[in-house]
Enzyme design. Structure first.
Site, PDB file in Angstrom:
ATOM      1  N   GLU A 133       0.807  -1.108  -0.069  1.00  0.00           N
ATOM      2  CA  GLU A 133      -0.148  -0.055  -0.125  1.00  0.00           C
ATOM      3  C   GLU A 133       1.056   1.207   0.253  1.00  0.00           C
ATOM      4  OE1 GLU A 133      -2.548   2.701   3.628  1.00  0.00           O
ATOM      5  OE2 GLU A 133      -2.714   0.306   3.277  1.00  0.00           O
ATOM      6  N   THR A 187      -4.282   5.926   2.032  1.00  0.00           N
ATOM      7  CA  THR A 187      -4.652   7.830   2.446  1.00  0.00           C
ATOM      8  C   THR A 187      -5.282   8.042   1.274  1.00  0.00           C
ATOM      9  OG1 THR A 187      -2.891   7.348   3.792  1.00  0.00           O
ATOM     10  CG2 THR A 187      -3.687   9.341   3.721  1.00  0.00           C
ATOM     11  N   LYS A 190     -10.840  -1.659   6.888  1.00  0.00           N
ATOM     12  CA  LYS A 190      -9.897  -1.373   7.953  1.00  0.00           C
ATOM     13  C   LYS A 190      -9.960  -0.756   9.190  1.00  0.00           C
ATOM     14  CE  LYS A 190      -6.825   2.237   7.347  1.00  0.00           C
ATOM     15  NZ  LYS A 190      -5.945   2.915   6.791  1.00  0.00           N
TER      16      LYS A 190
END
Length: 231
Positions: free
Chosen positions: A43, A79, A139
Site C-alpha cells: 500500500e 490514505t 480497515k
C-alpha cells in the site's frame, strides 16, 4: 471476477505493507525490499510526494495476474481521502484502495471500477454503513486503540464483516489479531522505521521476513479459515 481474485489474494498473503516515505524513489525502494522479504501486498500512501508515479512504476515491475511474466505483488493506494483521488489512483494502476475513514463517494467510485476498497472504521455504525455500501473488508483503524478481542465483539451483531487491523500491529501481537479473526493485518512504521533511521533499506526486507514468519506461525497454530472472507 478480478475483484474477487484480488480480495482472495490479499487474504492469502495476510500482511499488507503500508509504506510512507519522503519521495517516490524512496517508497519504491521500500516496496521492493518488502516484496523481497515476502510481503506481497503493498500500500503506497498518497502522503508520499508523487505517490501515483511510484504506483505506476511498481505496476510495471509487478503483477497480481498469475499468468503474468512479472514477479507477483499486489500494488494499491492508501490514505485516499476522496473519490477523485481514488479514481486517479485506479487510473495510475492501483489494484486496491485504502482510506483512513469511511467515505461513501470513495467506496462508490471503487465499486464502479470493481476495485477492492478498504475504508477505515472505528465503530459498529461505521462497519454497518460500510457493509451497506458493499465493502468486503474494513480497515480497523487505528488498531492500537483496541484489543484483538474487538473483532469478536463487532462480529457479534455483524458476523459477515471482515476486518483488517492497521496501526499498532507488530510482530509480537500479529498472531493475536489473526487468531481473533482478522482476514489480514496492515503494518506501517514498524516495518520501515529502522530503514528510515539508518538509510539502509535492507532493514525493510529483514523486518518483512520477520512479519511473514510470524504470520505463517499464526495460521499454523490457528486454522486459516478463522478469518475467511465472507459475503
Amino acid at each position: 471476477m478480478n475483484k474477487i481474485r484480488l480480495l482472495q489474494q490479499i487474504q492469502a498473503c495476510g500482511v499488507v505493507a503500508v509504506l510512507r516515505a519522503d519521495s517516490a524513489e524512496q517508497v519504491v525502494e521500500m516496496a521492493e525490499e518488502a516484496i523481497a522479504g515476502g510481503i506481497k501486498v503493498i500500500e503506497i500512501t498518497l502522503t508520499v510526494p508523487r505517490a501515483l508515479q511510484a504506483i505506476e512504476q511498481l505496476r510495471t515491475r509487478y503483477s497480481s495476474d498469475p499468468n503474468s511474466q512479472l514477479s507477483f505483488a499486489i500494488i494499491g493506494a492508501g490514505t485516499v481521502l476522496d473519490a477523485s483521488t481514488a479514481r486517479a489512483s485506479i487510473l495510475a494502476g492501483a489494484e486496491f484502495v485504502v482510506g483512513p475513514s469511511l467515505q461513501a463517494d470513495t467506496v462508490k467510485i471503487c465499486n464502479l471500477y470493481r476495485v477492492p476498497v478498504l475504508p477505515g472504521v472505528m465503530t459498529i455504525s461505521d462497519v454497518q454503513q460500510a457493509l451497506e455500501l458493499g465493502v468486503d473488508i474494513v480497515k480497523l483503524f487505528p488498531g492500537n486503540l483496541y484489543e484483538p478481542s474487538i473483532i469478536k465483539t463487532m462480529k457479534g451483531p455483524l458476523p459477515q464483516a471482515n476486518f483488517m487491523p492497521t496501526g499498532g500491529v507488530n510482530v509480537k501481537n500479529l498472531a493475536d489479531w489473526i487468531r481473533a479473526g482478522a482476514v489480514a493485518v496492515g503494518i506501517g512504521s514498524d516495518l520501515t522505521k529502522d530503514a528510515v533511521a539508518t538509510g539502509d533499506m535492507s532493514h525493510v526486507r529483514r523486518q518483512a521476513e520477520r512479519y511473514m514468519e510470524a504470520y505463517r506461525q499464526a495460521i499454523g497454530v490457528e486454522a486459516p479459515l478463522a478469518g475467511t472472507i465472507s459475503g
